[in-house]
Design an enzyme around this catalytic site. Structure first.
Site, PDB file in Angstrom:
ATOM      1  CG  LEU B  89      18.876  17.788  51.619  1.00  0.00           C
ATOM      2  CD1 LEU B  89      19.947  18.502  51.484  1.00  0.00           C
ATOM      3  CD2 LEU B  89      17.746  18.462  52.608  1.00  0.00           C
ATOM      4  CB  CYS B  90      15.179  15.122  46.110  1.00  0.00           C
ATOM      5  SG  CYS B  90      15.649  13.373  46.703  1.00  0.00           S
ATOM      6  N   GLY B  91      12.583  16.449  48.559  1.00  0.00           N
ATOM      7  CA  GLY B  91      11.233  16.171  48.844  1.00  0.00           C
ATOM      8  C   GLY B  91      10.657  14.881  49.221  1.00  0.00           C
TER       9      GLY B  91
END
Lengths: 133, 294
Positions: B89-91
């Site tokens: 969940l950090c691109g």
């Protein structure tokens, strides 16, 4: 005021101390040495020991370092310390308990790498304990 | 055609997603600030260490110097230390660094070198073990969970130095995201063993002191102590940069996600209102046509 040396104490995490001092006494591997202004440039490794910062003819601050490097030039003295503590803030009881904890760890430690690390750590703490007394 | 109830459920679920992503964004922003401060605070140490090595290396390279500086004389086995995050969940943070690692491994193999991998962070290991499982020689996780401590960098360095002593590799380099801004991270490939001598301040140190340094005990002993420290420091810097990048990337990704969720809610609300109005109109028509029939 007399000439001063810019004293800097840096740990990997941050710049701990930066101040103009009259004289700094540093625990070099081959003995303590005093750094006055216009000291000859030198680089030395450090032993666990106490740095004395002299201000106006007396010791203003005493800081324990667990080893590292010192770089001296004519105008400044930079100490790269692995670990540093202001001596008067040291809690001797806590250090004692940490040493005995580590001794227990040492008995349990099997891997050589771990043992070496713990032994080194005990040596540092014992130096700290001795300095604090 | 979705019923009113279906739409309502959809809207509510997107709303709660938006709440989660916006909370994650706030957390990432707070962590990013702390990580940035930490990275900032660690710079003086690294800068001074570089200065010392630069002045020492000049004196020591003629004499051959220790292995950490001059290398083993071969460049057959490369160790690549890949820094990723522990969580997703950090691109594109993890996927870009993993892609870069794959490319690097293939490029080195193309040159006929042997490559070994060391993974810092769970994501990297999970993604790389499928293709390169047999060459992963070590991994650590959860290093950055409670902030980055120098002790963990020191431990990592000890492991890597031990491998170097055992002659498991000839060249070691770090692959990590260097923090530029919350939006951009730069993939950096940095060689740490043998140490690349920093060329900075070559003349400034000479002019400042006017004379060469004295060494106590001597150059070689200092270098022997300083170089392993330098490995640990560089790993520490990489950890800090990677950590700041991760939080920056996560903040940006969660900001986008929050905005997308908002757009989606708007669209769904429009559909919902349209469906509701259609229902009302239909009921009215039924009533009117019923009344006319009487």
């Amino acid at each position: 005021m007399a000439e001063t040396t810019q004293f800097e104490l840096v740990s990997p995490e941050k710049l701990l101390y930066s101040e103009a001092a009259e004289m700094v006494v540093v625990p070099g591997t081959e003995g303590y040495f005093g750094v006055l202004p216009r000291h000859a440039p030198m680089i030395s490794t450090l032993e666990p020991g106490v740095i004395d910062i002299h201000q106006n003819g007396s010791v203003a601050e005493r800081i324990f370092v667990a080893g590292g490097f010192a770089e001296v030039t004519e105008t400044r003295c930079t100490v790269l310390a692995e670990e540093a503590q202001v001596l008067k803030d040291v809690d001797t009881a806590k250090v004692d308990s940490e040493i005995s904890d580590l001794r227990d760890d040492l008995k349990d430690a099997k891997e050589e790498l771990d043992r070496e690390r713990i032994e080194r750590r005990i040596k540092i703490l014992e130096a700290l304990r001795a300095a604090a007394d | 055609m979705a019923t009113l109830k279906d739409l309502k459920i959809r809207i509510n679920s997107v709303k709660s997603t938006r709440k989660i992503t916006s909370a994650m964004k706030m957390v990432a922003a707070a962590k990013l600030r702390r990580a940035q401060e930490q990275a900032e605070a660690s710079r003086p140490y690294a800068a001074r260490m570089n200065r010392m090595i630069a002045s020492l290396a000049g004196a020591a390279t003629q004499a051959g110097g220790p292995k950490l500086l001059s290398g083993t004389g071969r460049d057959d086995i490369h160790l690549l230390v890949v820094f990723t995050a522990d969580r997703g969940l950090c691109g594109g943070f993890n996927s870009t660094i993993i892609r870069a690692a794959r490319q690097r491994v293939r490029a080195l193999r193309g040159e006929g070198k042997t490559v070994k991998l060391f993974c810092v962070g769970r994501r990297g290991k999970d993604a790389l073990k499928r293709e390169f499982g047999d060459i992963i020689v070590g991994s650590v996780q959860d290093v950055t969970r409670k902030g980055v401590a120098f002790a963990s960098a020191d431990e990592l360095a000890a492991q890597i130095l031990k491998m170097f002593e055992d002659e498991d590799f000839d060249i070691c380099s770090l692959l990590f995201n260097r923090f530029q801004s919350a939006m951009t991270q730069i993939i950096t490939n940095q060689q740490i063993i043998p140490a690349s001598v920093p060329e900075v301040e070559e003349d400034s140190s000479a002019s400042e002191s006017g004379a060469l340094y004295e060494y106590e005990p001597d150059e070689e002993a200092i270098l022997a102590a300083l170089l392993p420290r330098n490995v640990a420091t560089q790993i520490f810097t990489a950890l800090l940069e990677s950590n700041a990048s991760e939080h920056g990337a996560r903040m940006t990704a969660m900001d986008n996600a929050t905005r997308n969720a908002g757009d989606m809610i708007d669209k769904l609300t429009l559909n919902y209102n349209r469906a509701r109005q259609a229902n009302i109109t239909k009921e009215l028509i039924e009533i009117i046509s019923g009344a006319e029939a009487v």
